[in-house]
Design an enzyme around this catalytic site. Structure first.
Site, PDB file in Angstrom:
ATOM      1  N   TYR A  39       0.768  -0.921  -0.232  1.00  0.00           N
ATOM      2  CA  TYR A  39       0.349  -0.382  -0.235  1.00  0.00           C
ATOM      3  C   TYR A  39       1.120   1.190   0.325  1.00  0.00           C
ATOM      4  O   TYR A  39       0.712   2.266   0.805  1.00  0.00           O
ATOM      5  CB  TYR A  39      -0.566   0.087   1.051  1.00  0.00           C
ATOM      6  CG  TYR A  39      -2.108   0.432   1.005  1.00  0.00           C
ATOM      7  CD1 TYR A  39      -3.103  -0.365  -0.259  1.00  0.00           C
ATOM      8  CD2 TYR A  39      -2.611   1.811   0.888  1.00  0.00           C
ATOM      9  CE1 TYR A  39      -4.337   0.619  -0.644  1.00  0.00           C
ATOM     10  CE2 TYR A  39      -3.946   2.589   0.755  1.00  0.00           C
ATOM     11  CZ  TYR A  39      -4.744   1.923  -0.097  1.00  0.00           C
ATOM     12  OH  TYR A  39      -5.970   2.457  -0.057  1.00  0.00           O
ATOM     13  N   HIS A  44       7.773   5.048   0.743  1.00  0.00           N
ATOM     14  CA  HIS A  44       7.975   4.428   0.304  1.00  0.00           C
ATOM     15  C   HIS A  44       8.883   4.965  -0.246  1.00  0.00           C
ATOM     16  O   HIS A  44       9.427   4.353  -0.744  1.00  0.00           O
ATOM     17  CB  HIS A  44       7.168   3.106  -0.080  1.00  0.00           C
ATOM     18  CG  HIS A  44       6.401   2.490   1.094  1.00  0.00           C
ATOM     19  ND1 HIS A  44       4.721   3.252   1.609  1.00  0.00           N
ATOM     20  CD2 HIS A  44       6.734   1.600   2.475  1.00  0.00           C
ATOM     21  CE1 HIS A  44       4.347   2.528   2.250  1.00  0.00           C
ATOM     22  NE2 HIS A  44       5.130   2.102   2.578  1.00  0.00           N
ATOM     23  N   GLN A 155      12.391   7.202   9.433  1.00  0.00           N
ATOM     24  CA  GLN A 155      11.860   7.842  10.621  1.00  0.00           C
ATOM     25  C   GLN A 155      11.183   7.571  10.632  1.00  0.00           C
ATOM     26  O   GLN A 155      10.651   7.789  11.792  1.00  0.00           O
ATOM     27  CB  GLN A 155      12.559   8.742  10.543  1.00  0.00           C
ATOM     28  CG  GLN A 155      13.242   9.907  11.608  1.00  0.00           C
ATOM     29  CD  GLN A 155      13.746   9.161  12.307  1.00  0.00           C
ATOM     30  OE1 GLN A 155      15.138   8.634  12.373  1.00  0.00           O
ATOM     31  NE2 GLN A 155      13.204   9.636  14.047  1.00  0.00           N
ATOM     32  N   LYS A 156      10.242   7.250  10.386  1.00  0.00           N
ATOM     33  CA  LYS A 156       8.605   7.715  10.798  1.00  0.00           C
ATOM     34  C   LYS A 156       8.285   6.621  11.582  1.00  0.00           C
ATOM     35  O   LYS A 156       7.903   6.868  12.730  1.00  0.00           O
ATOM     36  CB  LYS A 156       7.442   7.474   9.763  1.00  0.00           C
ATOM     37  CG  LYS A 156       6.513   7.068   9.402  1.00  0.00           C
ATOM     38  CD  LYS A 156       6.018   8.080  10.210  1.00  0.00           C
ATOM     39  CE  LYS A 156       3.931   7.778  10.981  1.00  0.00           C
ATOM     40  NZ  LYS A 156       3.886   6.254  11.090  1.00  0.00           N
ATOM     41  N   GLN A 160      11.630   1.431  15.413  1.00  0.00           N
ATOM     42  CA  GLN A 160      11.523   0.277  14.677  1.00  0.00           C
ATOM     43  C   GLN A 160      13.678   0.598  14.753  1.00  0.00           C
ATOM     44  O   GLN A 160      13.857  -0.622  14.027  1.00  0.00           O
ATOM     45  CB  GLN A 160      10.777   0.064  13.176  1.00  0.00           C
ATOM     46  CG  GLN A 160      10.956  -0.599  12.037  1.00  0.00           C
ATOM     47  CD  GLN A 160       9.867  -1.351  11.750  1.00  0.00           C
ATOM     48  OE1 GLN A 160       8.900  -2.141  11.470  1.00  0.00           O
ATOM     49  NE2 GLN A 160       9.998  -0.422  10.012  1.00  0.00           N
ATOM     50  N   VAL A 183       8.592  11.729   5.204  1.00  0.00           N
ATOM     51  CA  VAL A 183       8.098  12.320   4.297  1.00  0.00           C
ATOM     52  C   VAL A 183       6.477  12.975   4.778  1.00  0.00           C
ATOM     53  O   VAL A 183       5.986  12.171   5.602  1.00  0.00           O
ATOM     54  CB  VAL A 183       7.800  11.840   2.908  1.00  0.00           C
ATOM     55  CG1 VAL A 183       6.988  12.272   1.923  1.00  0.00           C
ATOM     56  CG2 VAL A 183       8.731  10.753   1.963  1.00  0.00           C
ATOM     57  N   SER A 193       0.452   4.361   5.613  1.00  0.00           N
ATOM     58  CA  SER A 193      -0.737   3.640   4.966  1.00  0.00           C
ATOM     59  C   SER A 193      -2.038   3.954   5.577  1.00  0.00           C
ATOM     60  O   SER A 193      -2.644   3.441   5.367  1.00  0.00           O
ATOM     61  CB  SER A 193      -0.252   2.302   5.120  1.00  0.00           C
ATOM     62  OG  SER A 193       1.010   2.356   4.173  1.00  0.00           O
ATOM     63  N   ARG A 194      -2.244   4.307   7.490  1.00  0.00           N
ATOM     64  CA  ARG A 194      -2.950   3.715   7.527  1.00  0.00           C
ATOM     65  C   ARG A 194      -3.871   5.251   8.002  1.00  0.00           C
ATOM     66  O   ARG A 194      -5.085   4.928   8.148  1.00  0.00           O
ATOM     67  CB  ARG A 194      -3.029   4.098   9.167  1.00  0.00           C
ATOM     68  CG  ARG A 194      -2.312   2.392   9.645  1.00  0.00           C
ATOM     69  CD  ARG A 194      -1.940   2.029  11.231  1.00  0.00           C
ATOM     70  NE  ARG A 194      -1.641   0.971  11.082  1.00  0.00           N
ATOM     71  CZ  ARG A 194      -0.780  -0.117  11.593  1.00  0.00           C
ATOM     72  NH1 ARG A 194       0.291   0.377  11.559  1.00  0.00           N
ATOM     73  NH2 ARG A 194      -0.544  -0.861  11.420  1.00  0.00           N
TER      74      ARG A 194
END
Ligand code: PAF
Length: 291
Positions: A39, A44, A155-156, A160, A183, A193-194
């Site tokens: 998605y 990405h 970095q979002k 993680q 971004v 994506s959410r």
């Protein structure tokens, strides 16, 4: 159908089994790798673009990884559109795409996991039990399958990136981890994506995360070093938006992710998780070490 036609024209290879991927991968030397859950959005594509700029060939995986979703999370309804994703990747000049079915990654009898107990104690790890076990395990497996030279993460998902870097260090995985800036939409909302789940009123309210982070970063730039003062400022800004229900508001050490009373020479990570009814958004801002 459109994706297939264009794929044939550009030679982008789409592989669904580990054996096929390994066979095609053997034709390349140094490889940049972008793991995704599909998605795809501009965030990405920024990772892919960076990989293309730095590596002679680029591989992307599309796999909605069930082990990183909790039982009450959105695995089943996580948005998916593989045909559109493949068209975007092909236009971006990607060489290999790995799109395995779940049974290929987790066959019957699967039983080995990568666990970082400290990651489960803070921020996303504390809010989403088992999440980082799933992330570290699938990324470790993907690194073994893809054998990339460099791998690109946004970095979002700040925690993680910390987890992946530690895993690579601890397990001596021969890959360089590259972190790419978040971004954002024009109003500051971090791409995710959410975001498609947000109703119009929630979408209008969602940039409050960015406003809270930016206000705290400005206060830090003006000399504030108290972690609690910055947390209080971010809470106050979030409280002014009735649709936003904060899960956590954090000013943490950039590597241990433990909450800070005072920000020291290593700087800090500001991070937020905020619910808009059923949609949970995260965002963060790195406070660079003061000169
Ligand atoms: O960031 C993501 O999309 C996922 O956590 C990742 C790294 C692809 C692992 O499933």
């Amino acid at each position: 159908m459109a994706a297939k036609r264009r794929y044939e024209r550009t030679n982008m290879k789409v592989l669904t089994t580990i054996a096929d991927f390994r066979r095609e991968r053997a034709a390349f030397g140094s490889l940049g790798f972008v793991p995704t859950m599909g998605y795809l959005h501009q965030g990405h594509l920024a990772l892919v673009e960076r990989a293309r700029a730095e590596c002679p060939a680029v591989a992307v995986s599309i796999f909605v990884n069930p082990t990183q979703f909790g039982p009450n999370e959105d695995y089943a309804r996580y948005p998916r559109d593989t045909a559109r994703d493949l068209a975007l990747l092909e236009a971006a000049g990607v060489d290999l795409v790995f799109v395995p079915p779940v049974e290929e990654m987790y066959p019957p009898g699967f039983g080995t996991y990568v666990i970082q107990p400290a990651a489960d104690e803070v921020l996303e790890g504390a809010a989403r039990p088992g999440h980082f076990r799933g992330v570290a395990t699938v990324v470790c497996k993907l690194f073994n399958i893809v054998q990339p030279t460099k791998s690109y993460f946004g970095q979002k998902d700040a925690q993680q990136t910390v987890v992946i870097r530690q895993m690579v260090r601890d397990l001596n995985i021969p890959v360089e981890i590259v972190i790419v800036p978040t971004v954002r939409e024009a109003d500051g909302l971090a791409l995710s994506s959410r975001n498609v789940y947000l109703h119009p009123a929630q979408r209008a309210a969602a940039p409050v995360l960015y406003r809270a982070l930016r206000a705290a970063a400005e206060r830090y730039a003006a000399g504030e070093r108290s972690g609690e003062a910055l947390r209080a400022l971010m809470r106050e800004i979030l409280a002014a938006e009735p649709l936003a229900k904060p899960d956590y508001v954090s000013v943490a050490h950039p590597l241990t992710l433990r909450e800070l009373d005072q920000i020291g020479p290593e700087g800090a990570l500001l991070s937020l998780a905020v619910r808009f009814d059923q949609v949970r958004l995260i965002d963060n801002w790195v406070l660079e070490p003061a000169p």
